[in-house]
Design a protein around this motif. Structure first.
Motif, PDB file in Angstrom:
ATOM      1  N   CYS A 122     -61.771-101.566  40.028  1.00 57.06           N
ATOM      2  CA  CYS A 122     -61.460-102.246  41.294  1.00 57.06           C
ATOM      3  C   CYS A 122     -61.826-103.733  41.261  1.00 57.06           C
ATOM      4  CB  CYS A 122     -62.145-101.558  42.476  1.00 57.06           C
ATOM      5  SG  CYS A 122     -63.937-101.700  42.487  1.00 57.06           S
ATOM      6  N   CYS A 167     -67.313 -96.672  42.587  1.00 56.11           N
ATOM      7  CA  CYS A 167     -68.481 -97.533  42.331  1.00 56.11           C
ATOM      8  C   CYS A 167     -69.324 -97.854  43.563  1.00 56.11           C
ATOM      9  CB  CYS A 167     -68.048 -98.820  41.628  1.00 56.11           C
ATOM     10  SG  CYS A 167     -67.019 -99.905  42.633  1.00 56.11           S
ATOM     11  N   ASN A 200     -66.023-101.199  48.047  1.00 60.78           N
ATOM     12  CA  ASN A 200     -65.299-101.456  46.792  1.00 60.78           C
ATOM     13  C   ASN A 200     -64.294-100.341  46.585  1.00 60.78           C
ATOM     14  OD1 ASN A 200     -66.626-103.779  46.140  1.00 60.78           O
ATOM     15  ND2 ASN A 200     -67.614-102.971  44.319  1.00 60.78           N
ATOM     16  N   CYS A 201     -64.648 -99.362  45.753  1.00 60.77           N
ATOM     17  CA  CYS A 201     -63.810 -98.169  45.609  1.00 60.77           C
ATOM     18  C   CYS A 201     -64.744 -96.977  45.538  1.00 60.77           C
ATOM     19  CB  CYS A 201     -62.902 -98.265  44.387  1.00 60.77           C
ATOM     20  SG  CYS A 201     -63.709 -97.880  42.829  1.00 60.77           S
ATOM     21  N   CYS A 204     -65.881-102.001  36.900  1.00 61.67           N
ATOM     22  CA  CYS A 204     -65.102-100.919  37.516  1.00 61.67           C
ATOM     23  C   CYS A 204     -63.679-101.456  37.647  1.00 61.67           C
ATOM     24  CB  CYS A 204     -65.679-100.561  38.879  1.00 61.67           C
ATOM     25  SG  CYS A 204     -64.797 -99.195  39.671  1.00 61.67           S
TER      26      CYS A 204
HETATM   27 ZN   LIG Z   1     -64.843 -99.684  41.935  1.00 59.93          ZN
END
Ligand SMILES: [Zn+2]
Length: 354
Positions: A331, A306, A302-303, A329
């Motif tokens: 993203c 998170c 994800n990023c 989040c």
């Molecule tokens: Zn994220």
């Protein structure tokens, strides 16, 4: 040139470039918390170095995403050596009450050309003596799941659950044939599961399906839909448990070639969460989501904000079989865009910019 020829060439090259290691160097073991049929307990993982998956070594080149062959010595390992390695690995653990033992041979445990019967029998006898082991989990391609072999195994483990995991990957025969190069069809899988089911009245035997999330040439949306449909199919076919393996990029695979060209990305962790939500609602048997490789460059991503949090939530969800609570989040909108956008691109290679 068909996909099978490409896979076969890539495999041959990867095998040529492999660093040869001794069977002992290739063996490995670790333990973790796990969900057993009797509730939360422990799992011991054993990697046993057998000569290598028959399918990966065949002319077909094996599966498009798998490089477990690189954990194999590619030469005969004597039964004595296999027994010795197994015993050494087991001695590294204190076997706690409520333990599941998971043996990975990077191929088929039930194929006597990979794991000779003498070694198999001796290993199962050793396991039978460990009072705290409740479940013994092995993996096999369906063509090696035969009633006589299953009976031989179960007879050596009268008190324990013997589970055969089969890598179905997808319930779509099209995906298995053209995107994974799996080398078998649903009917072969069903035959194997039925052989296991027939023995249930006499033995504590169970089956599990491994399902792969996001094969090559599959959009984000298709990956989610295929995962959910495959879980429903596996339950209907009669398996006792399901384990999802979200894609990570293995070295020396066709998947890696596409990934390097920007033509493939592993799934978003948001997609994994979506699959868990839907499967928990629509499937009644236990479903586990493998989280290895999560948040890494070659795994579901994800990023940075998170990845870790969601991985932790998924591990919790595996142990309790609950739906992860809502989580936000920044993203997530990008993921939603990818899922919606991929609706238009269909089966073309979706170059995601995450
Ligand atoms: Zn994220």
């Amino acid at each position: 040139m068909g996909i099978q020829n490409l896979i076969s060439d890539i495999r041959k090259n990867a095998i040529k470039r492999m660093d040869r290691k001794s069977p002992a160097e290739l063996s490995a073991t670790w333990s973790s918390k796990d969900l057993l049929y009797s509730g939360i307990g422990n799992a011991i993982f054993i990697i046993l170095p057998t000569p290598g998956c028959a399918h990966a070594l065949s002319e077909s080149g094996g599966c498009s995403m798998c490089s477990y062959i690189s954990d194999s010595p590619l030469e005969t390992v004597s039964p004595e050596e296999l027994i010795h390695i197994f015993s050494n690995l087991m001695n590294k653990h204190e076997v706690k009450p409520k333990t599941a033992l998971k043996i990975f041979v990077s191929g088929s445990f039930l194929n006597e050309k990979e794991l000779p019967k003498d070694a198999r029998d001796e290993i199962l006898k050793m396991i039978d003596k460990e009072k705290n082991i409740e479940e013994v989990i092995v993996e096999s391609r369906p063509e090696f799941v035969r009633e006589d072999v299953l009976q031989e195994c179960c007879n050596l483990l009268p008190e324990k659950i013997f589970e055969v995991s089969i890598g179905l990957e997808s319930s779509s025969d099209y995906i298995k044939k053209y995107k994974i190069n799996k080398g078998f069809l649903n009917e072969d899988f069903e035959k194997a599961v039925n052989s296991i089911r027939k023995l249930k009245s006499d033995y504590k035997i169970t089956s599990k399906a491994y399902l792969f999330v996001k094969p090559i040439l599959t959009s984000e949306k298709e990956a989610i839909e295929d995962a959910v449909a495959s879980a429903k199919y596996a339950e209907k076919a009669g398996v006792d448990r399901i384990s999802f393996c979200p894609a990570t990029i293995h070295k020396g695979t066709f998947m890696e070639v596409l990934w390097r060209r920007g033509s493939y990305q592993p799934p978003w962790i948001w997609s994994i969460i979506e699959i868990i939500k839907r499967v928990r609602n629509e499937v009644k048997i236990p479903v586990i989501m493998d989280t290895s490789g999560f948040g890494s460059r070659r795994g579901p991503f994800n990023c940075k904000k998170c990845n870790k949090k969601l991985k932790k939530m998924i591990i919790e969800s595996n142990l309790n079989q609950t739906i992860p609570e809502e989580f936000q989040c920044e993203c997530k909108n990008k993921w939603i865009g990818d899922v919606e956008f991929s609706d238009f691109t269909r089966s073309t290679c979706n170059i995601s910019s995450k």
